[in-house]
Design an enzyme around this catalytic site. Sequence first.
Site, PDB file in Angstrom:
ATOM      1  CE1 TYR A 159      -4.400  -1.441   0.873  1.00 51.62           C
ATOM      2  CE2 TYR A 159      -2.852  -3.224   1.297  1.00 51.62           C
ATOM      3  CZ  TYR A 159      -4.140  -2.788   1.058  1.00 51.62           C
ATOM      4  OH  TYR A 159      -5.164  -3.687   1.000  1.00 51.62           O
ATOM      5  CE  LYS A 228       1.758 -17.873   2.285  1.00 53.65           C
ATOM      6  NZ  LYS A 228       1.230 -19.149   2.793  1.00 53.65           N
ATOM      7  CG  ASP A 282      -1.722 -19.755   4.221  1.00 54.79           C
ATOM      8  OD1 ASP A 282      -0.988 -19.419   5.163  1.00 54.79           O
ATOM      9  OD2 ASP A 282      -1.419 -20.661   3.428  1.00 54.79           O
ATOM     10  CG  ASP A 306      -7.548  -4.414   3.013  1.00 52.57           C
ATOM     11  OD1 ASP A 306      -8.689  -4.363   3.507  1.00 52.57           O
ATOM     12  OD2 ASP A 306      -7.251  -3.819   1.967  1.00 52.57           O
TER      13      ASP A 306
END
Length: 419
Positions: A159, A228, A282, A306
Amino acid sequence: MSYEHIEAPETGSKITLADEETGELNVPDDPIVPILYGDGTGEDVGPAAEEVLSAAAEATGREINWMRVYAGETAREKYDENLPTETVEAIREHRVALKGPLTTPVGSGFRSLNVALRQTLDMYANVRPTYYLDGVSSPVKAPEEMDMVTFRENTEDVYSGIEFEEGTEEVERVREFIEDEMGYDSIHEGPVGIGIKPITEFGTKRLVREAIDYALENDRDSVTLVHKGNIMKFTEGQFRDWGYEVAREEYGENVITEDTLWEERDGEAPEDAVVVNDRIADNMLQQLLTRTDQYDVLAMPNLNGDYLSDAAGAQIGGLGIAPGANFGHGRVLAEPVHGSAPKYAGEDKVNPSAIILSGRIMLEYMGWDDAAELVRDAVEEQIVSGRVTYDLERQREDATKLGTSQFATEVAERIEELA
């Protein structure tokens, strides 16, 4: 400061910074609070939030002096620009503000007005408390198990706006640098768009501190670093490592890591200590559903935040009632999660609960916990009563449909009864 188009209230006092190091605020009983209604249905829900939050302040012996500021469509009408300098400066000066949804027009020069406001004001933590209110329909069997607060880093990650468009000289220079000078050959032939994903020690650590401080101050048991890092080892993996450094080096016995908890204490946490652990992003999306009640505070980079915060909001009935806020150093900009829904603008139809509950976060940040609890209790009682806006009414057989303004008025009346 003086303003060109902003009308400052005739009464009220300015919120000031009491402690530069900690960011602690000095909040008077009659603060001036900027409010930005926003676009579309912001013109409906903004006044509704004013009414309810003013009622909560008055019920606890205080008064909010609202100061209308402008961005988006209303700013274009007054200033011929989308994000006027005096709007930003008014929020910066008064430190505590509430805003409705903003829509970024095509060709405005901004990727997102919301992101631009956060970055300009250095509102580095997007904070979303996600909890279930009785009477709201949910897609899961036990929505009441959700009571989680997500801390999303607000200024970095993908972002940050460092992107290079397909077909430009800039993107070819970046590709050439990556392939010829750095030796990576993983970009396919043909047109390509390239983005940069910065994750810094500074940005990570101040976000994780904010999350841990929140957990300690609000009797939360754990802070989970969501990343991640198994794939993006030098960005999200580093986020995890820097987060653990904060936990190990800055909080003493008040914080313990999950590894230490099991290796040295057989899973028995010290009383009043916050446990810091980490989960792969995830897998965390799955555990939101399967082990909802095992998580308290989540801290994560921008993109993960987000996704995760929206997924959490879905479990308690959707983004239409999900509150949010942006924290900076001694500064808060509260805002609902939902969009501007322009097709309903001016119809006195939409649910104002999200911006009202975002105002509740603002009240907590100001130290007005008693007023904040009145807001939550009154909104929940109103929903349980079945006298609700169309989005909730259509999901229940026993409900009565109210407009935005009537819903807000009845919530304000409940606050008076509860006080």
